[in-house]
Design an enzyme around this catalytic site. Structure first.
Site: not given
Ligand code: SF4
Length: 364
Positions: A36, A119, A137
């Site tokens: 991520e 996020y 996102d």
């Protein structure tokens, strides 16, 4: 919206079309977190390449916490935004200190790690720990702006809150991580900037399609103009070695290595700027011998055009004094692959390696 029908259709599409990514096969918290952080600002095929290398070198929290910053930055080179790599190393230390080396599962604990925002915390909590947390996102913003036909800017707080609430309402308890990944994947592959509405698996749930407003969604804030900068840098060769210096931690690209140089001031030529910058930064009088290339690159709002010169000492060689750097020195050009360089300087090196006029400088 029939939320159950939408979720079922979306997950059905994801099961058939989701990309086979290494961290999806075994969604361990550490691997998911690394993916991520890497995926911010980076195309997925590059993330896979970097993720594979990273996991080979730093397979767990402990190995990352123990690593030298230089090694971490080297492995990160090419992804840009190096603060992400530094924050990951700091986070690994914190996880060792506060959580005994186990990646925390509580969303607030995840969010407390350096470099982790809403996020990333939501993505790790949902994918690695099966928690019903939204991970919103840019893809998710775009998809929901269209699904809900939102006429307010989705990047503003109010728009983002609306979308987070919508995701929180419909995220399924049995597959929260898959749902978040499905929305992102769907945004990347179908509901793209130019959406594939004809073949969309959830078109019957899309309010913008029904209203004929797809081209107007998402509503974006007025964009700010890019700022153009001219720079000059010099590859100073002396006795087969080139001068490099390490940037200060307070600079842009903190801690990376570079060739001296800087901005071209109004009324200056690139050559004049180069001579001045060398005197100011390293107290050396140099002479540009030959223009190597012009490198163009971007960071944040800046669009940089950098004239790059091969240089030599203008008089007798003297020792550099590093006024604008932590330290520096002459290294063999062939060793530059072991130094983390900003993207513009790496482009310069890549160009020289491919250009027969200069490639001989890189042979030992
Ligand atoms: Fe996106 Fe078009 Fe599908 Fe609507 S119909 S969700 S705009 S791809």
């Amino acid at each position: 919206m029939d939320e159950t029908g939408f979720t079922r259709a979306l997950l059905g599409w994801y099961d058939a079309n989701g990309r086979d990514l290494p961290w999806r096969r075994h969604p361990e918290p550490y691997a998911v977190w690394v993916s991520e952080i890497m995926a911010q600002q980076t195309q997925m095929d590059r993330v896979v390449e970097y993720h594979t290398r990273w996991m080979g070198r730093f397979p767990d929290i402990h190995s990352l916490a123990e690593a030298h910053e230089e090694d971490v930055l080297n492995l990160w080179e090419g992804l840009g935004y190096y603060s992400r790599a530094r924050n990951m190393r700091r986070a690994a230390h914190l996880i060792e200190e506060r959580f005994g080396g186990d990646f925390p599962s509580d969303i607030e604990d995840i969010r407390s790690l350096p470099g982790v925002g809403d996020y990333t915390a939501g993505a790790v909590a949902s994918i690695a720990f099966n928690q019903r947390e939204p991970a919103v996102d840019a893809n998710v913003l775009r998809v929901f702006a269209r699904l809900l036909d939102m006429d307010i800017p989705v990047r503003d707080r109010a728009g983002r809150n609306m979308i987070e609430d919508a995701v929180r309402r419909i995220i399924p308890a049995d597959r929260p991580g898959d749902f978040n990944q499905a929305i992102m994947e769907f945004g990347a592959l179908v509901c793209r900037k130019n959406p594939l509405c004809e073949t969309c698996p959830v078109r019957e749930y899309c309010r913008a399609l029904e209203a004929g407003t797809v081209p107007l969604r998402p509503v974006l804030p007025v964009s700010r103009q890019p700022i153009r900068i001219d720079m000059a840098t010099g590859f100073l060769v002396h006795e087969g070695c080139v001068l490099i210096q390490k940037r200060k931690l307070t600079d842009v690209w903190p801690g990376l290595w570079e060739f001296p140089g800087g901005c071209v001031e109004p009324g200056e030529t690139s050559e004049q700027a180069l001579r001045r910058e060398y005197l100011e930064e390293v107290e050396l009088a140099v002479e540009p011998v030959e223009k190597i290339t012009v490198v163009r690159y971007s960071y944040t709002r800046y669009r940089v055009t950098m004239d790059c010169f091969l240089c030599r000492y203008a008089g007798d060689p003297t020792e550099p004094v590093f006024n604008e750097a932590v330290r520096g020195g002459f290294v063999r050009p062939a060793e530059l692959s072991g130094y983390a360089l900003p993207s513009g300087h790496r482009k310069l090196v890549d160009h020289m390696l491919a250009d027969m006029r200069f490639s001989h400088l890189f042979t030992d």
